[in-house]
Design a protein around this motif. Structure first.
Motif, short mmCIF file in Angstrom:
data_model
loop_
_atom_site.label_atom_id
_atom_site.label_comp_id
_atom_site.label_asym_id
_atom_site.label_seq_id
_atom_site.Cartn_x
_atom_site.Cartn_y
_atom_site.Cartn_z
N THR A 89 90.74 56.03 -42.98
CA THR A 89 91.46 54.84 -43.10
C THR A 89 90.75 53.49 -42.18
O THR A 89 90.93 52.57 -42.54
N ASN A 90 89.94 54.25 -41.22
CA ASN A 90 89.17 53.22 -40.40
C ASN A 90 88.11 52.58 -41.46
O ASN A 90 87.80 51.02 -41.02
N LYS A 91 87.37 53.24 -42.19
CA LYS A 91 86.64 52.60 -43.14
C LYS A 91 87.27 52.33 -44.51
O LYS A 91 86.42 51.80 -45.51
N MET A 92 88.57 52.28 -44.65
CA MET A 92 89.01 51.98 -45.90
C MET A 92 88.54 52.75 -46.96
O MET A 92 88.06 52.17 -48.07
N SER A 93 88.26 53.92 -46.93
CA SER A 93 87.55 54.69 -47.92
C SER A 93 88.41 55.99 -48.28
O SER A 93 89.12 56.69 -47.26
N MET A 94 88.33 56.34 -49.66
CA MET A 94 89.37 57.53 -50.19
C MET A 94 88.45 58.11 -51.19
O MET A 94 87.91 57.38 -52.02
N SER A 95 88.44 59.47 -51.32
CA SER A 95 87.78 60.01 -52.58
C SER A 95 88.84 61.14 -52.95
O SER A 95 89.57 61.51 -52.23
N TYR A 96 88.51 61.36 -54.35
CA TYR A 96 89.45 61.92 -55.06
C TYR A 96 88.79 62.82 -56.13
O TYR A 96 87.99 62.34 -56.63
#
Length: 167
Positions: A89-96
């Protein structure tokens, strides 16, 4: 030079820049993992099948976008099950990752990052790594991602601008 079709993995990244919506405004729309159909073109359905929306381990079912058949003829509607494997959330990153599908994606991992570019703008990056897909070219896949990201981000930005105008 090696042909992309023969590479062990296809890796790519597409980006789009928004000037009317901040990273903090756009991030919640992407991390709303179970509701991506609201934004992504030709995705008619997306809903949670496991876990909590936006949390690692959450799995969604998506359907509705089309890819050409192996012979390049009529398109088939695709579906997939995708699982969130990382969220920062701090780096506004998500992987799926894609855990199942009907259109030949194997060993698929994708990362979306929202990068602030100022108080009123942001850059959206969507990178992917996937085994080559029979019947498709790398260039076709990258263009499909670029078009999808451009349209989704524009739709998100337009919705946020409208909300601000309505206030």
């Amino acid at each position: 030079m090696e042909n992309r079709s023969s590479m062990a993995k296809w890796e790519g990244k597409v980006t789009t820049t928004l000037t009317k919506a901040s990273a903090n405004e756009i991030w919640p729309l992407f991390i709303d993992f179970f509701n991506f159909h609201k934004w992504f073109p030709n995705l008619s359905t997306c809903y949670g099948v496991h876990g909590l929306n936006g949390e690692v381990g959450a799995t969604r079912y998506c359907a509705g976008f089309a890819l050409p058949n192996n012979d390049g003829s009529i398109e088939q509607v695709s579906w997939s099950k995708e699982r969130l494997v990382a969220v920062d959330t701090n780096k506004m990153s998500m992987s799926y990752e894609m855990v199942d599908c009907n259109v030949g994606f194997k060993s698929y991992l994708s990362t979306i990052k929202i990068v602030p570019t100022g108080a009123k703008g942001c850059l959206v990056e969507w990178s992917f790594e996937v085994d080559p897909i029979e019947g498709l070219t790398y260039e076709f896949l990258v263009q499909k991602y670029q078009n999808g990201l451009d349209q989704a981000a524009k739709k998100m930005e337009d919705a946020l601008v409208q909300i601000k105008q309505d206030l």
